[in-house]
Design an enzyme around this catalytic site. Sequence first.
Site, PDB file in Angstrom:
ATOM      1  N   LYS A   7      56.917  57.751 102.987  1.00 28.01           N
ATOM      2  CA  LYS A   7      57.989  57.109 103.742  1.00 28.01           C
ATOM      3  C   LYS A   7      59.063  58.144 104.056  1.00 28.01           C
ATOM      4  O   LYS A   7      59.314  59.051 103.254  1.00 28.01           O
ATOM      5  CB  LYS A   7      58.563  55.950 102.912  1.00 28.01           C
ATOM      6  CG  LYS A   7      59.579  55.060 103.626  1.00 28.01           C
ATOM      7  CD  LYS A   7      59.966  53.901 102.721  1.00 28.01           C
ATOM      8  CE  LYS A   7      61.027  53.014 103.342  1.00 28.01           C
ATOM      9  NZ  LYS A   7      61.396  51.891 102.441  1.00 28.01           N
ATOM     10  N   SER A  13      61.002  45.704 100.216  1.00 37.55           N
ATOM     11  CA  SER A  13      60.567  46.721 101.176  1.00 37.55           C
ATOM     12  C   SER A  13      59.171  47.276 100.939  1.00 37.55           C
ATOM     13  O   SER A  13      58.615  47.933 101.812  1.00 37.55           O
ATOM     14  CB  SER A  13      61.574  47.878 101.202  1.00 37.55           C
ATOM     15  OG  SER A  13      62.791  47.433 101.748  1.00 37.55           O
ATOM     16  N   SER A  44      61.130  47.509 104.510  1.00 39.42           N
ATOM     17  CA  SER A  44      61.395  48.692 105.327  1.00 39.42           C
ATOM     18  C   SER A  44      60.291  49.748 105.239  1.00 39.42           C
ATOM     19  O   SER A  44      60.288  50.703 106.009  1.00 39.42           O
ATOM     20  CB  SER A  44      62.719  49.320 104.896  1.00 39.42           C
ATOM     21  OG  SER A  44      62.640  49.815 103.556  1.00 39.42           O
TER      22      SER A  44
END
Length: 1134
Positions: A119, A224, A200
């Site tokens: 990420k 997330s 996210s």
Amino acid sequence: MCVPTGRVSSSQSMAGLRHQLLLLATILALAIGTCHSFEIQEATLDAIHQGFKNGSLTSTALVQFYLGQIRRLNPLLHAVIEVNPDALRQAAEADAERRSSSSGDGHIGGLHGVPVLLKDNIGTRDQLNTTAGSLAMLGSVVGRDAGVVARLRRAGALVLGKANMDEWANFRSAIGTGGWSARGGQGKNPYVLSSPPCGSSTGPAIAAAANMAAVTLGTETDGSILCPSSLNSVVGIKPTVGLTSRAGVIPVSPRQDTVGPICRTVADAVLVLDAIVGYDELDAVATRAASKYIPDGGYTQFLKIDGLQGKRIGVPKGLFDFADGTIRQTVYQQHLKTLRRNGAVVIENLAIANLDVIQNATVSGELAALAAEFKIALNAYLSDLSYSPVRSLAEIIAFNNAHPDEEMLKQFGQLIFLVSENTTGIGSVEKAAIQQLDDLTANGVEKVMKQHLLDAMVAPDSSSATVLAIAGLPAIAVPAGYDEQGAPFGLTFGGLKGYEPRLIEIAYAFEQATKHHRPSMAPRRLVVAAAVLAFVAAAGGCHGFQIEEATIEAIHEGFKNGSLTSTALVRFYLDRISRLNPLLHAVIEVNPDALRQAARADAERRRSGRRSGGIGLHGVPVLLKDNIATRDRLNTTAGSLALLGSVVRRDAGVVRRLRRAGAVVLGKANMEEWANFRSLEGTAGWSARGGQGRNPYVLSADPCGSSTGSAIAAAANMAAVTLGSETDGSILCPASLNSVVGIKPTVGLTSRAGVIPISPRQDTIGERGAILIENIDIANLSVILDVLSNGEQIALPAEFKLSLNAYLLDLTYSPVRSLAEIIAFNNAHPIEERLKEFGQFIFLVAENTTGIGAPERSAIQELNKLSANGLEKLMEELKLNAIVTPNDNTSSVLAIGGMTGITVPAGYGKLGVPFGICFGGLKGYEPRLIEMAYAFEQATRVRKTPTFSPYTNHEVYLKIWLHAACCVIAQKDLIDDNCLRHYVLELRKMAVGLRFTGLRPAPAPTPSSRLTDSSSSVCSAVAGTPLSVRRSPRAARRTSLTEKARLRPRELGLSCCFSGVQICSAAATASALCVGFSGVRIWSVREAFLSFCGVALADADVLAFLDGEAASISISGRGREDLGVRGGSVWVVN
């Protein structure tokens, strides 16, 4: 540099069509995802390591597959922000480590050789950015790898790239960004493109689902990991807060943040979890507290098929309330029965106290606490960076206000940012909010689980995420099914701190009992669609417009009549780069904003007809040499790793003019590192960042430099327009040898501001019925062409040090601030910078200078006299408009006087290697030269499209190469002088385009000479002393072998090399016979040895490394005996 005007013949069109059909077939074949019968698509970590072990898979093949998936699917799914340019190199190193492993089983650690996608808020100290998806953070430089990345590297994992995410982990806006970031765009659900992908950790989940990686890492503050895992049909583990280090991760809240794996199976996710848990002194408080939860023997021991047996699982009241008859309601009820059927005790309708309060962030106090924690943690993170364009939340807010379009401020706003910026630390309000959250947890989920002795609570998707988040509790999301539209949904098993072992048992047993994950359908359909699109792109069409070989005039005509857009043009060039660059190494990096700039140009043309039809550069993509600075998301490094991450204050002068003309910056082109001013040997089109540039006509031919990439890209239709720079021959030479047009302007005609310099006196930036007076003599030409005699070797090093240090000091940020620091960097990174092969002799000479003193002034004066009494005098006396020479043979004549030249394609040698003709003139003669060059080009039209021939001549060069190999190894590492002399003479006869000076017949043959002799005596035995090889008149390429041996005897060893090929035996790999050819390769070995050496090979495993690494030919059976090889290998080293 530009492609000359002309037409493509029908035969070339047919050849192009054949290439396109081959491309289509190749892409369709790649869609299957096989590697020597290994099925990579959907492969688990266990299968991958089994493939490593049995030889059906390599890390290199795995990385290439994932890069192919990203290239094909990412334009639609937007899962990946950027890929690691070092991924393939790391993969090759992992393959080599497994081959050399003493265990011999190909398995060195659980993640060894496995690519991992991170990420974009997880820091890596490499060539990748870490930005949380925001443009504000682009160019920031972290001081070290994040804690979890350091653990992944220790486990042998490869960093594949950075995954897209909700910008700022969805903590910028009250509206939520829905899987969007300014850098990565809008993430798409790979099962149903219109369904929410959630976030996210959007990109990691999409990438795992769509087979862009087997392993990804996400982060969670509140939902997330669990939410995107559920909605993309993958497994996500949200660990207990502190179980994994958060050091080096762009934070939201240290109280709630955690890092966890997202994979396609529970087993894979658990294997990754084992690799990343543990204490980290940079996150000491949290990781020390959580370390007590890590079980001896790790977590994989809990992957039990009967893991549900005896487990007590609670079902919270109100979370499974789905309408009767819906797929979700039916499937979830079936899953509760499955849990019971496999031995679990399921207790339904458990009431979590104040659940409605917990799930309202404003009422619970979560938002108040997070807002204050975010500002404190983010500002601390920013202050710890080695460099960042922003240093506080306030500056990020200001950046967004200054870039409202790019950051979609109107659509999303930044309300949470503004609320957070208005906080003043952890005061009484925040303390009360945190206490309330603790009370809600104690009286809610903790109380229920303890009262009912629960091992876990189960909830649909991520509906329990906030309940778990506010207390830092762990959870695992597992695929559970697909709704009426085919969109995935999941189940989340959550527990108390340290409950990971129980959750793993439950999640694994449930997964094995249901097996609900299935490959996403959208990517499979997309692969076929992408193949068709690639085929169309290969044809170069856009509503009938032929992009390949298109001139700027044709491009603007296409803009005018609507058959072409800037967006289509950029897409075509990006596609060409993605397909050809792995072979040609012409481009170092592409501009992530290129498509946005193209769309803006298209919009400007639609609004105004004023720019729609002219012959300007509006909307035209331009590729810049990597020493030309751009104040954007691109690096400017002169090809060197030492400058990676440096930040310029402003665009270079020529770039500002390009932007004012409406041009689109497409990216940065490869170049000879430091403009070929680092080493006496010359880097022959190579740079540490870009690799070895290849001539697109004959891959083994010299591409020349230093504007190597600019010329290759123009020739191979990776761009219609490229910019190079020249000090001495750096535009004229590569333009000549790559069959493109290069213009070297009068020094000062184009601004050098913002260009990494060599010499302000000689540097310049450029594009790529006459009376003929022959046999003219330029006074002192031999002196001018010899840098050791003309004074250049004295003037240039001093000018280089002064101008480079001034450039470095002017940078906003740079990891190096002087030539001395660059030298130190190279010494610290000898492998990456190929210090053994190329050295940095010129750097050392330059560093030893002390400014422009008497010797330098005298040298400059001598150069001025040579120019005045040479070319200038001759042209004035004969009233010449230009001189004409082949290729760049008089580049030094023009360079020392700062004069202008234009190179135009002139033809092709019998081996297919291009050559050019150069028109040179005095300062300001550009109008005359343009008239002549254009008229010549139109009269001859000799340019052909590249052929990408792998080598110059199989029958000749392969013969002499293999003959040399036989000479060296047939007598058990002894040189037979007769065959050696024959080899040299054969090579000399066939060396088209090379000139051998000082070559004398070898001495009378002796029985044999062992390779243990000194370099100079072996070189003498080869061809007499000295032997000088040059591809151009530049004296930097005429260093004699004896001088090389004197300069670097230990580095040269016994190889007698001229950036050429070494053919060595396994028994004495330090011993070699080599000759002055760069980049030649043996592509077919079995037949070649049989034909030319009379040796039958039982097996020939040729690994063609395009960046100059070793290629190994394994020999077995009778061949080994005949060759007298010890150890079973012959090495061909470039």
